[in-house]
Design a protein around this motif. Structure first.
Motif, PDB file in Angstrom:
ATOM      1  N   VAL A  85      44.043  10.253  40.588  1.00  0.00           N
ATOM      2  CA  VAL A  85      45.606   9.029  41.164  1.00  0.00           C
ATOM      3  C   VAL A  85      46.905   9.676  42.496  1.00  0.00           C
ATOM      4  CG1 VAL A  85      46.844   9.584  38.990  1.00  0.00           C
ATOM      5  CG2 VAL A  85      46.804   6.970  40.232  1.00  0.00           C
ATOM      6  N   LYS A  86      47.236   9.358  43.192  1.00  0.00           N
ATOM      7  CA  LYS A  86      47.896   9.625  43.819  1.00  0.00           C
ATOM      8  C   LYS A  86      49.999   9.910  42.419  1.00  0.00           C
ATOM      9  CE  LYS A  86      46.525   9.276  48.270  1.00  0.00           C
ATOM     10  NZ  LYS A  86      46.881   8.867  49.336  1.00  0.00           N
ATOM     11  N   PRO A  87      50.291  10.454  42.578  1.00  0.00           N
ATOM     12  CA  PRO A  87      51.724  10.306  42.081  1.00  0.00           C
ATOM     13  C   PRO A  87      52.758   9.105  42.210  1.00  0.00           C
ATOM     14  CG  PRO A  87      51.999  11.951  43.575  1.00  0.00           C
ATOM     15  CD  PRO A  87      51.207  11.822  43.197  1.00  0.00           C
ATOM     16  N   ILE A  88      53.525   8.467  41.531  1.00  0.00           N
ATOM     17  CA  ILE A  88      54.746   7.631  42.088  1.00  0.00           C
ATOM     18  C   ILE A  88      55.741   7.904  42.975  1.00  0.00           C
ATOM     19  CG2 ILE A  88      55.771   5.865  40.774  1.00  0.00           C
ATOM     20  CD1 ILE A  88      53.464   5.076  39.072  1.00  0.00           C
ATOM     21  N   PRO A  89      56.535   7.767  43.614  1.00  0.00           N
ATOM     22  CA  PRO A  89      58.148   8.038  43.861  1.00  0.00           C
ATOM     23  C   PRO A  89      58.902   7.896  42.973  1.00  0.00           C
ATOM     24  CG  PRO A  89      56.426   6.473  45.790  1.00  0.00           C
ATOM     25  CD  PRO A  89      55.692   6.874  44.628  1.00  0.00           C
TER      26      PRO A  89
END
Length: 417
Positions: A181-185
């Motif tokens: 999963v990609k990180p959340i800004p």
């Protein structure tokens, strides 16, 4: 170990011998049956008698079945062995390779393939060769460049249609899958020499060491914030085989290092909600699922999606839904509760999550139409609607998480409502 007295066989020992062979078939199908249970089964049949077929079925069921996931295999082996002799011939023809002319492949029902494999003892009947072909010794070369490998075919095979060996191989393949999963800004930052933003607070703190003179500008970069993964898995009777395979996949995700998830929370529901998060932390997948199955007492029972989602929203939502959690809802949507209650709880769950993905094994059918009241109530409140019936469908889930606007088949099905 309890000591067993010598067993007195009935007047016609053929029934006792058949029970022994029936127990061997169940053992080959994966049920843990030892000699003690076989002796208990013979004694139980002697006590209960052999008059009604259902009484005989449940008598042996009480002796041989100890786990809910073994009920389907027991039912199929019993049907093959005791009920319909022609059914075994059907399964033998099903397991033959399609090499004689044009033969249409027929899909087996739940547990049939594993039951037939246990009864046939992995020895398939030989295919009679053509007399002319036996006389002709000419070798035929086959071009297999365009054929699928066994592993590629297993990736697209339905979990319900897998044999015992295919299930074991599929579990090993699921253990190698990951769900990155990609990180959340985030607004928060961390110190970085090449950061694009200026860190005014750290710059002023450094200037205090030199009497207020600013000699260098401190910089920062956004600090990555990783979301939680919350899984709500249906373990009712219609979802038992799919849920079992999905839980193997979730165990691999929960123990994968560097996937990006802050924490993986798992819940099972049928007629009640059960938190199995701590069981997935065990490294041994068999021990993890065994302890999870022991805690979840509603395996292969009914389905009350609305009531279980209400319990989750009331008791667990604030605990596990922080940091922009991604929710995986794994169910077929066939609910017995009122559609109004289910719709309200789905709306609340959708508002609490960063993204709500619904995995439904019924979507494997090309002619799937959202006619059930539960499906019609749930579909508008999900971000993505995808299938979950094979290894390939779970692999495609990782690609769907990386795409923010991936809605799966939701748009197409919403037009049918």
């Amino acid at each position: 170990m309890p000591e067993y007295a010598p067993v007195e066989l009935p007047d016609t020992p053929r029934l006792a011998h058949n029970i022994i062979h029936f127990a061997r078939a169940l053992r080959r199908a994966g049920l843990p049956i030892g000699p003690g249970r076989v002796i208990d089964a013979v004694r139980a049949v002697q006590a209960a008698g052999f008059t009604e077929r259902m009484d005989f079925y449940w008598t042996l069921h009480a002796c041989f079945v100890t786990r809910p996931e073994h009920r389907v295999i027991y039912a199929q082996v019993f049907r093959l062995y005791w009920r319909d002799p022609r059914y075994l011939e059907h399964m033998m023809s099903f397991m033959l390779p399609a090499i004689r002319g044009v033969q249409e492949e027929k899909l087996a029902q739940s547990g049939e393939k594993r039951a037939a494999q246990a009864l046939l003892d992995d020895h398939l009947p030989e295919v009679p060769e053509n007399e002319q072909a036996s006389e002709d010794t000419t070798q035929i070369e086959i071009d297999a460049t365009m054929t699928m490998s066994a592993e590629e075919k297993l990736r697209t095979l339905d979990f319900e249609q897998m044999s015992t060996d295919e299930v074991a191989q599929a579990k090993r393949m699921l253990a190698r899958l990951s769900l990155p999963v990609k990180p959340i800004p985030s607004r928060r930052g961390k110190a970085s020499d090449i950061g694009a933003q200026m860190d005014f607070r750290r710059t002023l703190r450094q200037s205090m060491r030199t009497g207020g003179d600013i000699r260098s500008i401190a910089r920062k970069t956004p600090r990555p914030r990783w979301p939680n993964l919350v899984v709500l898995c249906d373990i009712s009777g219609s979802m038992s085989q799919y849920s079992r395979m999905v839980l193997h996949f979730l165990h691999a995700v929960a123990n994968e290092k560097g996937a990006g998830w802050a924490k993986v929370h798992a819940f099972t529901f049928g007629t009640r909600l059960t938190n199995i998060t701590r069981h997935l932390a065990k490294r041994d997948v068999d021990a993890a699922l065994k302890s999870a199955g022991a805690q979840a007492q509603d395996w292969e029972g009914g389905t009350r999606i609305g009531a279980c989602l209400h319990d989750f929203n009331r008791d667990w939502s604030r605990r596990v839904m922080g940091q922009g959690a991604v929710v995986l809802l794994i169910t077929d949507g066939l609910d017995r509760d009122e559609a109004g209650v289910l719709e309200a709880e789905m709306e609340r769950l959708h508002l609490s999550s960063r993204r709500l993905i619904w995995l439904n094994p019924l979507l494997r059918w090309d002619g799937f139409v959202p006619k059930a009241a539960g499906i019609r109530a749930m579909l508008p409140h999900v971000d993505s609607f995808r299938a979950a019936h094979s290894i390939q469908s779970l692999e495609e889930l990782a690609a769907a998480l990386s795409k923010r606007d991936d809605a799966g088949d939701k748009a197409r099905l919403m037009q049918m409502l």
